[in-house]
Write a protein that holds these residues in place. Structure first.
Motif, PDB file in Angstrom:
ATOM      1  N   SER A 374      21.904 -16.037 -48.482  1.00 59.58           N
ATOM      2  CA  SER A 374      22.571 -16.417 -47.342  1.00 59.58           C
ATOM      3  C   SER A 374      21.976 -17.725 -46.861  1.00 59.58           C
ATOM      4  O   SER A 374      22.335 -18.197 -45.789  1.00 59.58           O
ATOM      5  CB  SER A 374      22.073 -15.228 -46.267  1.00 59.58           C
ATOM      6  OG  SER A 374      20.950 -15.139 -45.995  1.00 59.58           O
ATOM      7  N   LEU A 375      21.017 -18.079 -47.465  1.00 56.11           N
ATOM      8  CA  LEU A 375      20.590 -19.377 -47.259  1.00 56.11           C
ATOM      9  C   LEU A 375      21.027 -20.617 -48.115  1.00 56.11           C
ATOM     10  O   LEU A 375      21.869 -20.465 -49.069  1.00 56.11           O
ATOM     11  CB  LEU A 375      19.020 -19.553 -47.311  1.00 56.11           C
ATOM     12  CG  LEU A 375      18.376 -18.236 -46.310  1.00 56.11           C
ATOM     13  CD1 LEU A 375      17.001 -18.392 -46.662  1.00 56.11           C
ATOM     14  CD2 LEU A 375      18.755 -18.826 -44.858  1.00 56.11           C
ATOM     15  N   ARG A 376      20.780 -21.812 -47.754  1.00 56.03           N
ATOM     16  CA  ARG A 376      20.924 -22.957 -48.583  1.00 56.03           C
ATOM     17  C   ARG A 376      20.239 -23.287 -49.619  1.00 56.03           C
ATOM     18  O   ARG A 376      19.082 -22.874 -49.561  1.00 56.03           O
ATOM     19  CB  ARG A 376      21.122 -24.379 -47.503  1.00 56.03           C
ATOM     20  CG  ARG A 376      22.129 -24.104 -46.305  1.00 56.03           C
ATOM     21  CD  ARG A 376      22.078 -25.624 -45.611  1.00 56.03           C
ATOM     22  NE  ARG A 376      20.691 -26.098 -45.565  1.00 56.03           N
ATOM     23  CZ  ARG A 376      19.965 -25.973 -44.419  1.00 56.03           C
ATOM     24  NH1 ARG A 376      20.442 -25.233 -43.486  1.00 56.03           N
ATOM     25  NH2 ARG A 376      18.977 -26.690 -44.367  1.00 56.03           N
ATOM     26  N   ALA A 377      20.677 -23.886 -50.633  1.00 54.71           N
ATOM     27  CA  ALA A 377      20.012 -24.290 -52.021  1.00 54.71           C
ATOM     28  C   ALA A 377      18.843 -25.183 -51.581  1.00 54.71           C
ATOM     29  O   ALA A 377      17.804 -25.251 -52.483  1.00 54.71           O
ATOM     30  CB  ALA A 377      20.875 -24.742 -52.852  1.00 54.71           C
ATOM     31  N   ASP A 378      18.927 -25.938 -50.485  1.00 53.71           N
ATOM     32  CA  ASP A 378      17.661 -26.961 -50.038  1.00 53.71           C
ATOM     33  C   ASP A 378      16.715 -26.125 -49.248  1.00 53.71           C
ATOM     34  O   ASP A 378      15.823 -26.825 -48.672  1.00 53.71           O
ATOM     35  CB  ASP A 378      18.157 -28.169 -49.481  1.00 53.71           C
ATOM     36  CG  ASP A 378      19.023 -27.936 -48.130  1.00 53.71           C
ATOM     37  OD1 ASP A 378      19.280 -26.758 -47.639  1.00 53.71           O
ATOM     38  OD2 ASP A 378      19.117 -28.991 -47.544  1.00 53.71           O
TER      39      ASP A 378
END
Length: 402
Positions: A374-378
């Motif tokens: 659910s989070l961004r790749a960064d």
């Protein structure tokens, strides 16, 4: 990376974190606890003690433990990057050795004749037996019969290391009963014995003392992550039973308002099933247990409730007072992972990264696996991999029919 200093003074002089902690002990034990506190405050300020402990951390434990980027797991899940603080690589296989060395050195400094303790999964027992062998002090470990049967490899290690192992068969025969039994034995000779509590629980000064010894985990991790990435992680997670590995990891990050801290409790077989989980902060309420004020899981009569976790080191109806305070003020979020999620995390990390985690630590891995997509790749999640799963391998194999 804004920082505050509001957490620097915890606990107060009476051992309270807000309204949690303190010394709820019989009058004749208060002086004993105060003597331990005075001795600890003396040695922690001494350069020779700090140098001896630092030398043992480096040359005996193998610190600093590395931070590993679990790239394959992160790629498989998608979303945030998952990193592991590898406390499983410590001598004895878990974070427990950090405070056990400190407690054994304290016992030696105070001239104690023996050290006594409880253990759940056996990691504290192995680490304390190891530390006592190193400094030459007799060691007695109380362990629930159920946990003895689940954690056979650690039982054998404790016997090899020369400790006296006491099997506790009363009640549920798990961690709470082991604590009760060890404390009763301790009361027979509190002046000659040090009760080396295995987590950030119990009467003051133990929640403070164990936290201080464990805080090296977070200090290392913060420096390592910052040096490698030029920034801090977005999330830091750790499993919570009594809470020593989590406090050890969280303490260095408490002033960092932009780092979310997540403690992961055992949902066991379901939060809706009393007696079949150990989610103290999630389902419990303020009370008293084992000499401290903290969140407690209670039954209908106001007694400590029956608890369960697939991880023997987490099945405790209380929790460290500092965790209780951090929940109350909202600095740490406490979530849960079920037995099924934990088993899945145990097997996934083993087969995707070649790292077999302790079932306790697998709770935090399970939370990271659930959250990362659910989070961004960064974005980055740093998990305290507090122990290795050698002790759990036979039990998991039997449970899964491997």
């Amino acid at each position: 990376m804004s920082q505050s200093t509001e957490f620097a003074a915890m606990p107060d002089e009476h051992g309270f974190f807000g309204s949690y902690g303190g010394q709820f002990v019989p009058p004749h034990l208060k002086q004993v606890m105060d003597d331990i506190n005075a001795a600890y405050d003396e040695i922690r300020r001494r350069a020779d003690f700090q140098q001896e402990l630092a030398g043992l951390f480096a040359d005996y434990v193998g610190r600093p433990s590395p931070v590993f980027h679990a790239r394959r797991l992160s790629d498989q899940l998608g979303g945030a990057q998952i990193h592991l603080k590898r406390e499983d690589l410590n001598h004895t296989g878990a974070h427990k050795i950090n405070h056990c060395l400190g407690e054994a050195l304290l016992a030696k400094f105070m001239g104690k004749r023996r050290v006594i303790a409880e253990t759940g999964a056996g990691q504290h027992g192995v680490a304390l037996a190891t530390a006592c062998a190193l400094v030459g002090i007799p060691c007695e470990i109380h362990m629930g019969q159920v946990d003895i049967e689940k954690e056979h490899p650690n039982v054998i290690k404790m016997k090899i290391l020369g400790c006296k192992l006491v099997a506790v068969t009363r009640g549920a025969a798990t961690l709470k009963e082991a604590v009760d039994s060890a404390f009763e034995e301790y009361l027979k000779d509190p002046e000659g014995t040090l009760y080396a509590i295995g987590s950030v629980v119990g009467p003051h000064p133990f929640p403070k003392m164990v936290r201080d010894f464990q805080s090296i985990v977070g200090r290392e991790a913060r420096e390592q992550f910052l040096a490698r990435h030029g920034r801090l992680p977005d999330y830091v997670s750790a499993c919570v039973g009594g809470g020593s590995n989590a406090i050890g990891m969280f303490t260095a990050f408490l002033p960092d308002a932009d780092v979310s801290l997540v403690g992961v409790e055992p949902a066991g077989e379901g939060l809706d099933r009393p007696g079949r989980h150990s989610a103290t902060l999630t389902k419990g309420r303020p009370g008293q247990l084992h000499g401290m004020a903290c969140y407690v899981l209670e039954d209908g009569q106001g007694n400590p409730a029956a608890v369960h976790s697939i991880a023997s080191g987490l099945d405790y109806p209380g929790v460290g007072p500092q965790h209780s305070y951090l929940k109350e003020i909202g600095r740490v979020v406490y979530d849960v992972a079920s037995d099924a999620e934990t088993l899945d995390a145990f097997m996934t990390l083993s087969r995707v990264e070649g790292i077999i985690p302790a079932l306790e630590s697998a709770h935090a891995v399970a939370w990271a696996m659930r959250t990362a997509p659910s989070l961004r790749a960064d974005q980055h999640i740093l998990v305290n991999l507090s122990g290795r799963g050698d002790k759990d391998a036979d039990y998991v194999a039997q449970k899964l029919g491997l």
